[in-house]
Design a protein around this motif. Structure first.
Motif, PDB file in Angstrom:
ATOM      1  N   UNK A 196       0.839  -1.098  -0.055  1.00 24.00           N
ATOM      2  CA  UNK A 196      -0.014  -0.034  -0.083  1.00 24.00           C
ATOM      3  C   UNK A 196       0.760   1.353   0.170  1.00 24.00           C
ATOM      4  N   UNK A 197       2.045   1.050   0.745  1.00 23.61           N
ATOM      5  CA  UNK A 197       2.669   2.506   0.765  1.00 23.61           C
ATOM      6  C   UNK A 197       3.498   2.824  -0.534  1.00 23.61           C
ATOM      7  N   UNK A 198       3.894   1.517  -1.274  1.00 24.58           N
ATOM      8  CA  UNK A 198       4.587   1.492  -2.521  1.00 24.58           C
ATOM      9  C   UNK A 198       3.733   2.196  -3.437  1.00 24.58           C
ATOM     10  N   UNK A 199       2.411   1.707  -3.376  1.00 24.52           N
ATOM     11  CA  UNK A 199       1.456   2.171  -4.444  1.00 24.52           C
ATOM     12  C   UNK A 199       1.024   3.552  -4.015  1.00 24.52           C
ATOM     13  N   UNK A 200       1.190   4.331  -3.030  1.00 23.93           N
ATOM     14  CA  UNK A 200       0.941   5.609  -2.712  1.00 23.93           C
ATOM     15  C   UNK A 200       2.360   6.613  -3.102  1.00 23.93           C
ATOM     16  N   UNK A 201       3.502   5.984  -2.883  1.00 22.60           N
ATOM     17  CA  UNK A 201       4.533   6.505  -3.447  1.00 22.60           C
ATOM     18  C   UNK A 201       4.640   6.567  -5.059  1.00 22.60           C
ATOM     19  N   UNK A 202       4.032   5.547  -5.637  1.00 24.21           N
ATOM     20  CA  UNK A 202       4.035   5.364  -7.157  1.00 24.21           C
ATOM     21  C   UNK A 202       2.927   6.537  -7.587  1.00 24.21           C
ATOM     22  N   UNK A 203       1.862   6.758  -6.705  1.00 21.53           N
ATOM     23  CA  UNK A 203       0.936   7.868  -7.482  1.00 21.53           C
ATOM     24  C   UNK A 203       1.488   9.110  -7.223  1.00 21.53           C
ATOM     25  N   UNK A 204       2.201   9.358  -5.934  1.00 22.81           N
ATOM     26  CA  UNK A 204       3.082  10.956  -5.906  1.00 22.81           C
ATOM     27  C   UNK A 204       4.064  11.010  -7.097  1.00 22.81           C
ATOM     28  N   UNK A 205       4.915   9.908  -7.412  1.00 24.03           N
ATOM     29  CA  UNK A 205       5.817  10.261  -8.233  1.00 24.03           C
ATOM     30  C   UNK A 205       5.292  10.479  -9.794  1.00 24.03           C
TER      31      UNK A 205
END
Length: 407
Positions: free
Chosen positions: A24-33
């Motif tokens: 979930x954290x990786x997905x959120x980072x991917x969304x921001x980047x």
């Protein structure tokens, strides 16, 4: 500029317990980047997650190339360029062809004056410009850079400055309508056929049985060979009227009944869900964030009847689907699962089955098929309501009819 994160919870280890799972954290980072990379296409971005390089984007590369890397090749192959300027307004970027649409607005990437924002007003204007080119309750995808006079934009609406309010909504709305209509004018103004269509001839494949091609044989598989106790009377719209015993009628909601039956079949571990083996396996592709969700839950998808396996980066092959979805588009099923369960920490089989059952549509049945449907429904653990809590049938006996209708 290099941003590195190490030992984030070294001084406050208790906070680590309240974090979501790593995916979930990786997905959120991917969304921001992704937002940052699409907003500034002239800037080079490299994302390294642990020892794995998630992506590397070159400096000054074309926006379309960056879209293909971040959002998927399927999207980039179905985009139309939009470039329009009028008075003090300018828009540039890409919008999806009418053949590509989603059930939500997650594919809307809007950058207003070099800032990633969300504007319900602008999203609505895009949908309005597509008009009848889109099916009902479907939304286009776009990556657009919009430039407006600063005095027209109020950014102090959301604490994170994500939502904006426009002071000249009428002028902006007319500008967007004209810009989108001009871009769509390069393609026929008709709804194109779905990208992924299931073959007409589809066998029903059970785990240990050969394919069955006849509709009557498929219906027979739903029930064991038992003596019929239900006598069908007929249909009233989508409702089936049947006689369970002399003097007692059942008015059955056909769709709600099928939802209950297949929900229990999907959630019972000892029951193998009936599958349709596709004559021609389908290749589907998703954005990296969506592909990560599918990959993480592929075993769970196979348990409920969706035979899916990885086929390269962000691509998958589907060779079977659950039996009640013989007329459904597999891409739509997976999109709905991502929409419903994308934010769930660890979706269970029950949650997955609930999401799939919502997509079951009404089906025209014969009297014999209606009788078998009712018999199957009455064998369920909770036959009186569908998974959403709505009644599957009402019982009409002589006393009820006299009391409620002829008293």
């Amino acid at each position: 500029t290099t941003v590195a994160e190490r030992s984030l919870f070294f001084t406050v280890p208790v906070r680590k317990r309240f974090q979501k799972r790593v995916e979930a954290d990786v997905a959120e980072i991917h969304k921001i980047l992704t937002k940052a990379a699409l907003c500034f296409p002239a800037v080079k971005f490299t994302w390294i997650n642990g020892e794995k390089q998630e992506f590397s984007l070159g400096r000054d590369e074309p926006l379309l190339t960056r879209i293909a890397t971040l959002l998927g090749q399927e999207l980039s192959d179905n985009l139309l360029p939009i470039d329009f300027e009028k008075d003090r307004c300018k828009i540039a970027g890409f919008i999806s062809a009418p053949s590509l649409h989603r059930p939500n607005r997650l594919g809307n990437h809007l950058f207003l004056n070099r800032r990633a924002v969300f504007s319900p007003f602008i999203s609505y204007r895009f949908v309005e410009a597509y008009g009848t080119r889109l099916p009902v309750h479907r939304y286009p995808l776009f990556v657009c850079h919009l430039a407006l006079p600063p005095e027209w934009v109020d950014v102090n609406v959301h604490p994170q400055k994500r939502e904006v309010r426009l002071r000249e909504e009428r002028l902006v709305g007319e500008f967007l309508m004209e810009a989108v209509e001009r871009a769509l004018g390069k393609r026929p103004e008709v709804v194109m056929p779905p990208r992924f269509v299931l073959p007409e001839a589809k066998p029903l494949m059970l785990a240990e049985e050969a394919p069955v091609y006849h509709a009557q044989a498929q219906a027979d598989l739903l029930l064991p060979l038992v003596e019929k106790k239900i006598r069908g009377v007929g249909f009233v719209g989508g409702y089936f009227l049947a006689e369970r015993r002399p003097g007692e009628l059942l008015l059955v909601d056909e769709r709600a009944a099928r939802m209950r039956i297949y929900f229990e079949k999907m959630t019972k571990s000892e029951t193998k869900m009936a599958q349709q083996a596709l004559l021609f396996p389908l290749s589907v592709e998703f954005a990296p964030n969506e592909a990560r969700f599918i990959q993480a839950h592929s075993d769970l998808l196979n348990e409920v009847g969706i035979g899916i396996r990885s086929f390269g980066k962000n691509a998958f092959v589907v060779d079977s689907i659950p039996q009640p979805f013989e007329n459904e588009e597999i891409h739509l099923l997976l999109e709905r699962l991502i929409e419903d369960l994308g934010g769930v920490k660890s979706p269970a089989k029950k949650e997955l089955a609930f999401s799939l059952c919502r997509l079951i549509k009404r089906k025209k049945l014969s009297i014999e098929e209606g009788e078998k449907l009712v018999e199957e429904l009455l064998k369920c653990e909770i036959p009186h309501e569908c998974p959403r809590g709505r009644p599957t049938y009402i019982c009409l006996d002589e006393e009820t009819i006299k009391k409620d209708y002829f008293s």
